[in-house]
Design a protein around this motif. Structure first.
Motif, mmCIF file in Angstrom:
data_model
loop_
_atom_site.group_PDB
_atom_site.id
_atom_site.type_symbol
_atom_site.label_atom_id
_atom_site.label_comp_id
_atom_site.label_asym_id
_atom_site.label_seq_id
_atom_site.Cartn_x
_atom_site.Cartn_y
_atom_site.Cartn_z
ATOM 1 N N GLY A 175 11.393 -11.832 -0.944
ATOM 2 C CA GLY A 175 10.977 -10.923 0.124
ATOM 3 C C GLY A 175 11.503 -9.510 -0.034
ATOM 4 N N GLY A 176 11.934 -9.147 -1.221
ATOM 5 C CA GLY A 176 12.507 -7.821 -1.477
ATOM 6 C C GLY A 176 11.451 -6.736 -1.585
ATOM 7 N N GLU A 177 11.840 -5.668 -2.243
ATOM 8 C CA GLU A 177 10.955 -4.522 -2.421
ATOM 9 C C GLU A 177 9.905 -4.817 -3.494
ATOM 10 O OE1 GLU A 177 11.134 -1.580 -0.634
ATOM 11 O OE2 GLU A 177 12.608 -2.699 0.536
ATOM 12 N N TRP A 178 8.728 -4.254 -3.309
ATOM 13 C CA TRP A 178 7.673 -4.379 -4.317
ATOM 14 C C TRP A 178 8.046 -3.571 -5.554
ATOM 15 C CZ3 TRP A 178 4.464 -8.151 -3.613
ATOM 16 C CH2 TRP A 178 4.066 -8.530 -2.320
ATOM 17 N N VAL A 179 7.688 -4.115 -6.721
ATOM 18 C CA VAL A 179 7.881 -3.409 -7.992
ATOM 19 C C VAL A 179 6.568 -3.457 -8.770
ATOM 20 C CG1 VAL A 179 10.373 -3.849 -8.132
ATOM 21 C CG2 VAL A 179 8.768 -5.452 -9.186
ATOM 22 N N PHE A 180 6.368 -2.482 -9.614
ATOM 23 C CA PHE A 180 5.171 -2.432 -10.437
ATOM 24 C C PHE A 180 5.247 -3.496 -11.518
ATOM 25 C CE2 PHE A 180 2.826 -0.763 -14.122
ATOM 26 C CZ PHE A 180 1.571 -0.610 -13.552
ATOM 27 N N ILE B 115 2.089 1.952 -3.419
ATOM 28 C CA ILE B 115 1.023 2.535 -4.242
ATOM 29 C C ILE B 115 0.816 4.007 -3.886
ATOM 30 C CG2 ILE B 115 -1.451 2.447 -4.756
ATOM 31 C CD1 ILE B 115 -1.206 -0.656 -4.334
ATOM 32 N N LEU B 116 0.790 4.330 -2.591
ATOM 33 C CA LEU B 116 0.631 5.726 -2.175
ATOM 34 C C LEU B 116 1.767 6.591 -2.706
ATOM 35 C CD1 LEU B 116 -0.531 5.257 1.522
ATOM 36 C CD2 LEU B 116 -1.876 6.282 -0.333
ATOM 37 N N ASP B 117 2.988 6.078 -2.595
ATOM 38 C CA ASP B 117 4.148 6.837 -3.085
ATOM 39 C C ASP B 117 4.054 7.087 -4.585
ATOM 40 O OD1 ASP B 117 5.145 6.854 -0.503
ATOM 41 O OD2 ASP B 117 6.629 5.289 -0.873
ATOM 42 N N LYS B 118 3.685 6.051 -5.334
ATOM 43 C CA LYS B 118 3.588 6.180 -6.791
ATOM 44 C C LYS B 118 2.498 7.167 -7.193
ATOM 45 C CE LYS B 118 2.468 3.609 -11.014
ATOM 46 N NZ LYS B 118 1.361 4.357 -11.578
ATOM 47 N N TRP B 119 1.311 6.992 -6.655
ATOM 48 C CA TRP B 119 0.174 7.790 -7.088
ATOM 49 C C TRP B 119 0.190 9.205 -6.533
ATOM 50 C CZ3 TRP B 119 -2.969 6.701 -11.068
ATOM 51 C CH2 TRP B 119 -2.856 5.414 -11.600
ATOM 52 N N TYR C 294 -8.890 8.052 -3.983
ATOM 53 C CA TYR C 294 -9.933 7.875 -2.975
ATOM 54 C C TYR C 294 -9.717 6.645 -2.113
ATOM 55 C CZ TYR C 294 -12.566 11.268 -5.753
ATOM 56 O OH TYR C 294 -12.969 12.378 -6.441
ATOM 57 N N SER C 295 -9.346 5.504 -2.747
ATOM 58 C CA SER C 295 -9.228 4.280 -1.952
ATOM 59 C C SER C 295 -8.252 3.284 -2.577
ATOM 60 C CB SER C 295 -10.598 3.602 -1.778
ATOM 61 O OG SER C 295 -11.091 3.161 -3.025
ATOM 62 N N ILE C 296 -7.739 2.426 -1.690
ATOM 63 C CA ILE C 296 -6.881 1.299 -2.067
ATOM 64 C C ILE C 296 -7.433 0.091 -1.323
ATOM 65 C CG2 ILE C 296 -4.553 0.322 -1.996
ATOM 66 C CD1 ILE C 296 -3.486 3.215 -1.714
ATOM 67 N N THR C 297 -7.736 -0.989 -2.063
ATOM 68 C CA THR C 297 -8.366 -2.168 -1.460
ATOM 69 C C THR C 297 -7.656 -3.437 -1.927
ATOM 70 O OG1 THR C 297 -10.501 -1.025 -1.526
ATOM 71 C CG2 THR C 297 -10.545 -3.417 -1.187
ATOM 72 N N VAL D 183 0.840 -1.200 0.000
ATOM 73 C CA VAL D 183 0.000 0.000 0.000
ATOM 74 C C VAL D 183 0.874 1.249 0.000
ATOM 75 C CG1 VAL D 183 -1.560 1.388 1.428
ATOM 76 C CG2 VAL D 183 -2.066 -1.026 1.011
ATOM 77 N N GLN D 184 1.940 1.237 0.784
ATOM 78 C CA GLN D 184 2.828 2.399 0.825
ATOM 79 C C GLN D 184 3.464 2.635 -0.541
ATOM 80 O OE1 GLN D 184 3.101 4.566 3.516
ATOM 81 N NE2 GLN D 184 3.939 5.770 1.836
#
Length: 145
Positions: free
Chosen positions: A134-139, A56-60, A70-73, A53-54
């Motif tokens: 277990g690394g960093e998330w990537v798009f 996604i928040l950073d990207k957007w 508005y939301s992330i689910t 989620v973090q």
């Protein structure tokens, strides 16, 4: 007399040019009051989902094609597993772990050049993230489908 006649049009032009200054959307404005639902998962820990989620928040927050997130689910383990199976073995898209969230956002008026309809709401827009070891998330990918 000529100076007075020039001042009024100059003031009118200046007011017109400055009137749009208050409409600029900041990074903080884009994600202020975003509703977040990390759901439950047997595949991903609470921390795993929160870190996604973090991301996604950073990207957007930096995405100028939107004015509001508005939301992330979290869409659930079944959908995340299905995405991983779908992309398995695909160059640069296959990851050991894949997680999917749906987002709801409002596009900016000029977003048409980026593939969005300008000044429109998008709901159920998927964000697929992946990671290895277990690394960093990537798009990985995003959109409807």
């Amino acid at each position: 007399m000529i100076k007075k006649m020039l001042i009024l049009p100059l003031v009118a032009v200046l007011v017109f040019l400055l009137s749009g200054c208050g409409t600029r959307v900041t990074e903080a404005d884009r994600i202020a009051n975003t509703t977040i639902d990390i759901g439950k998962s047997e595949l991903f820990s609470t921390e795993d989902r929160k870190s996604a989620v973090q991301w996604i928040l950073d990207k957007w927050s930096k995405e100028k094609t939107i004015t509001k997130l508005y939301s992330i689910t979290y869409v659930g383990d079944a959908r995340s597993t299905a995405e991983q199976a779908y992309y398995f073995g695909t160059d640069n898209l296959s990851h050991e772990e894949m997680i999917v969230f749906n987002i709801h956002f409002h596009s900016a008026k000029g977003a048409g050049s980026e593939g969005f309809n300008g000044d429109s709401d998008y709901d159920g827009f998927a964000q697929v993230l992946g990671r290895d070891n277990g690394g960093e998330w990537v798009f990985v990918t995003g959109g409807y489908g």
